[in-house]
Design a protein around this motif. Sequence first.
Motif, PDB file in Angstrom:
ATOM      1  N   PHE A  30      14.008   0.313  14.760  1.00 44.96           N
ATOM      2  CA  PHE A  30      13.425   1.230  13.778  1.00 44.96           C
ATOM      3  C   PHE A  30      14.143   1.049  12.440  1.00 44.96           C
ATOM      4  O   PHE A  30      15.354   1.219  12.360  1.00 44.96           O
ATOM      5  CB  PHE A  30      13.574   2.676  14.261  1.00 44.96           C
ATOM      6  CG  PHE A  30      12.704   3.647  13.529  1.00 44.96           C
ATOM      7  CD1 PHE A  30      11.504   4.055  14.075  1.00 44.96           C
ATOM      8  CD2 PHE A  30      13.079   4.152  12.297  1.00 44.96           C
ATOM      9  CE1 PHE A  30      10.693   4.963  13.412  1.00 44.96           C
ATOM     10  CE2 PHE A  30      12.283   5.054  11.626  1.00 44.96           C
ATOM     11  CZ  PHE A  30      11.083   5.462  12.183  1.00 44.96           C
ATOM     12  N   HIS A  31      13.385   0.673  11.416  1.00 44.43           N
ATOM     13  CA  HIS A  31      13.941   0.469  10.077  1.00 44.43           C
ATOM     14  C   HIS A  31      13.163   1.321   9.085  1.00 44.43           C
ATOM     15  O   HIS A  31      11.934   1.309   9.092  1.00 44.43           O
ATOM     16  CB  HIS A  31      13.824  -0.995   9.641  1.00 44.43           C
ATOM     17  CG  HIS A  31      14.534  -1.937  10.548  1.00 44.43           C
ATOM     18  ND1 HIS A  31      15.871  -2.209  10.437  1.00 44.43           N
ATOM     19  CD2 HIS A  31      14.091  -2.659  11.601  1.00 44.43           C
ATOM     20  CE1 HIS A  31      16.227  -3.071  11.372  1.00 44.43           C
ATOM     21  NE2 HIS A  31      15.170  -3.354  12.095  1.00 44.43           N
ATOM     22  N   HIS A  32      13.896   2.020   8.259  1.00 49.27           N
ATOM     23  CA  HIS A  32      13.271   2.803   7.191  1.00 49.27           C
ATOM     24  C   HIS A  32      13.916   2.390   5.877  1.00 49.27           C
ATOM     25  O   HIS A  32      15.138   2.461   5.728  1.00 49.27           O
ATOM     26  CB  HIS A  32      13.457   4.301   7.436  1.00 49.27           C
ATOM     27  CG  HIS A  32      12.920   5.108   6.321  1.00 49.27           C
ATOM     28  ND1 HIS A  32      11.561   5.227   6.102  1.00 49.27           N
ATOM     29  CD2 HIS A  32      13.537   5.793   5.351  1.00 49.27           C
ATOM     30  CE1 HIS A  32      11.385   5.972   5.023  1.00 49.27           C
ATOM     31  NE2 HIS A  32      12.561   6.330   4.554  1.00 49.27           N
ATOM     32  N   CYS A  33      13.098   1.953   4.932  1.00 53.52           N
ATOM     33  CA  CYS A  33      13.596   1.463   3.640  1.00 53.52           C
ATOM     34  C   CYS A  33      13.057   2.345   2.520  1.00 53.52           C
ATOM     35  O   CYS A  33      11.861   2.333   2.228  1.00 53.52           O
ATOM     36  CB  CYS A  33      13.179   0.015   3.425  1.00 53.52           C
ATOM     37  SG  CYS A  33      13.719  -1.075   4.749  1.00 53.52           S
ATOM     38  N   ASP A  34      13.934   3.114   1.919  1.00 47.67           N
ATOM     39  CA  ASP A  34      13.576   4.036   0.850  1.00 47.67           C
ATOM     40  C   ASP A  34      13.434   3.292  -0.470  1.00 47.67           C
ATOM     41  O   ASP A  34      14.252   2.418  -0.808  1.00 47.67           O
ATOM     42  CB  ASP A  34      14.677   5.104   0.727  1.00 47.67           C
ATOM     43  CG  ASP A  34      14.392   6.117  -0.366  1.00 47.67           C
ATOM     44  OD1 ASP A  34      13.212   6.342  -0.673  1.00 47.67           O
ATOM     45  OD2 ASP A  34      15.361   6.687  -0.891  1.00 47.67           O
ATOM     46  N   GLY A  35      12.400   3.615  -1.228  1.00 48.23           N
ATOM     47  CA  GLY A  35      12.248   3.112  -2.592  1.00 48.23           C
ATOM     48  C   GLY A  35      11.664   1.722  -2.718  1.00 48.23           C
ATOM     49  O   GLY A  35      11.567   1.189  -3.814  1.00 48.23           O
ATOM     50  N   THR A  36      11.224   1.122  -1.608  1.00 49.04           N
ATOM     51  CA  THR A  36      10.657  -0.217  -1.698  1.00 49.04           C
ATOM     52  C   THR A  36       9.544  -0.395  -0.679  1.00 49.04           C
ATOM     53  O   THR A  36       9.576   0.170   0.414  1.00 49.04           O
ATOM     54  CB  THR A  36      11.743  -1.287  -1.511  1.00 49.04           C
ATOM     55  OG1 THR A  36      11.203  -2.568  -1.748  1.00 49.04           O
ATOM     56  CG2 THR A  36      12.352  -1.232  -0.119  1.00 49.04           C
ATOM     57  N   ALA A  37       8.538  -1.161  -1.065  1.00 44.43           N
ATOM     58  CA  ALA A  37       7.422  -1.498  -0.176  1.00 44.43           C
ATOM     59  C   ALA A  37       7.604  -2.941   0.249  1.00 44.43           C
ATOM     60  O   ALA A  37       7.415  -3.862  -0.542  1.00 44.43           O
ATOM     61  CB  ALA A  37       6.095  -1.308  -0.890  1.00 44.43           C
ATOM     62  N   LEU A  38       8.025  -3.143   1.492  1.00 47.08           N
ATOM     63  CA  LEU A  38       8.325  -4.481   1.994  1.00 47.08           C
ATOM     64  C   LEU A  38       7.182  -5.020   2.848  1.00 47.08           C
ATOM     65  O   LEU A  38       6.488  -4.268   3.522  1.00 47.08           O
ATOM     66  CB  LEU A  38       9.607  -4.435   2.836  1.00 47.08           C
ATOM     67  CG  LEU A  38      10.861  -3.987   2.085  1.00 47.08           C
ATOM     68  CD1 LEU A  38      11.999  -3.774   3.063  1.00 47.08           C
ATOM     69  CD2 LEU A  38      11.228  -4.988   1.015  1.00 47.08           C
ATOM     70  N   ALA A  39       7.027  -6.328   2.824  1.00 48.35           N
ATOM     71  CA  ALA A  39       6.014  -7.008   3.619  1.00 48.35           C
ATOM     72  C   ALA A  39       6.448  -7.095   5.077  1.00 48.35           C
ATOM     73  O   ALA A  39       7.643  -7.086   5.365  1.00 48.35           O
ATOM     74  CB  ALA A  39       5.778  -8.413   3.065  1.00 48.35           C
ATOM     75  N   PRO A  40       5.501  -7.230   5.997  1.00 47.75           N
ATOM     76  CA  PRO A  40       5.854  -7.364   7.417  1.00 47.75           C
ATOM     77  C   PRO A  40       6.738  -8.580   7.693  1.00 47.75           C
ATOM     78  O   PRO A  40       7.543  -8.553   8.622  1.00 47.75           O
ATOM     79  CB  PRO A  40       4.506  -7.513   8.117  1.00 47.75           C
ATOM     80  CG  PRO A  40       3.510  -6.932   7.180  1.00 47.75           C
ATOM     81  CD  PRO A  40       4.058  -7.153   5.809  1.00 47.75           C
TER      82      PRO A  40
END
Length: 161
Positions: free
Chosen positions: A147-157
């Motif tokens: 489970f990864h949650h990255c705040d402030g960025t929209a990352l590609a799969p």
Amino acid sequence: MANTRLTRTFSSGSGTTFTTSFWVKRTGLGLGFLFEGYGSGTYDTECFFNSDDTLHFRNTSNSNYTFNLNPTRKFRDVNSYYHLLFQFIASGDSGVYAKIYVNGIQETVFTTNTQGAGGTQWNNTAPCTIGASHEGNYNFNGIISHFHHCDGTALAPTVFG
């Protein structure tokens, strides 16, 4: 494991742009929450498998959906893992604010696809729960891993393999 969940209230977070990625294996079908951020009463961000085995990703603000995505496909495979990625960009990308990717491919066929701007309760200072609803019910029946949650960025799969 049944009745197992993680809960955390973040001390900060924009609530406006994020990527949440994880692997999931269903060991039983039916209603089960993957994650939820709960504000108060009428503010809620939810991601869950519904009783008809469809996936839902939605946010409510003052009891109105700011986004509501419900792909038409059924998730009934209890033998394989799915890689799920949820992306939200408050500023929008050509009117698209929320996206769902399954096994690296963006979902494009929906029963419901309501798109709207605004913030979310997930990735905010609201209590966030993984594996059940905020009330501790609707437990997910299966395995959630990486489970990864990255705040402030929209990352590609592709960032997650």
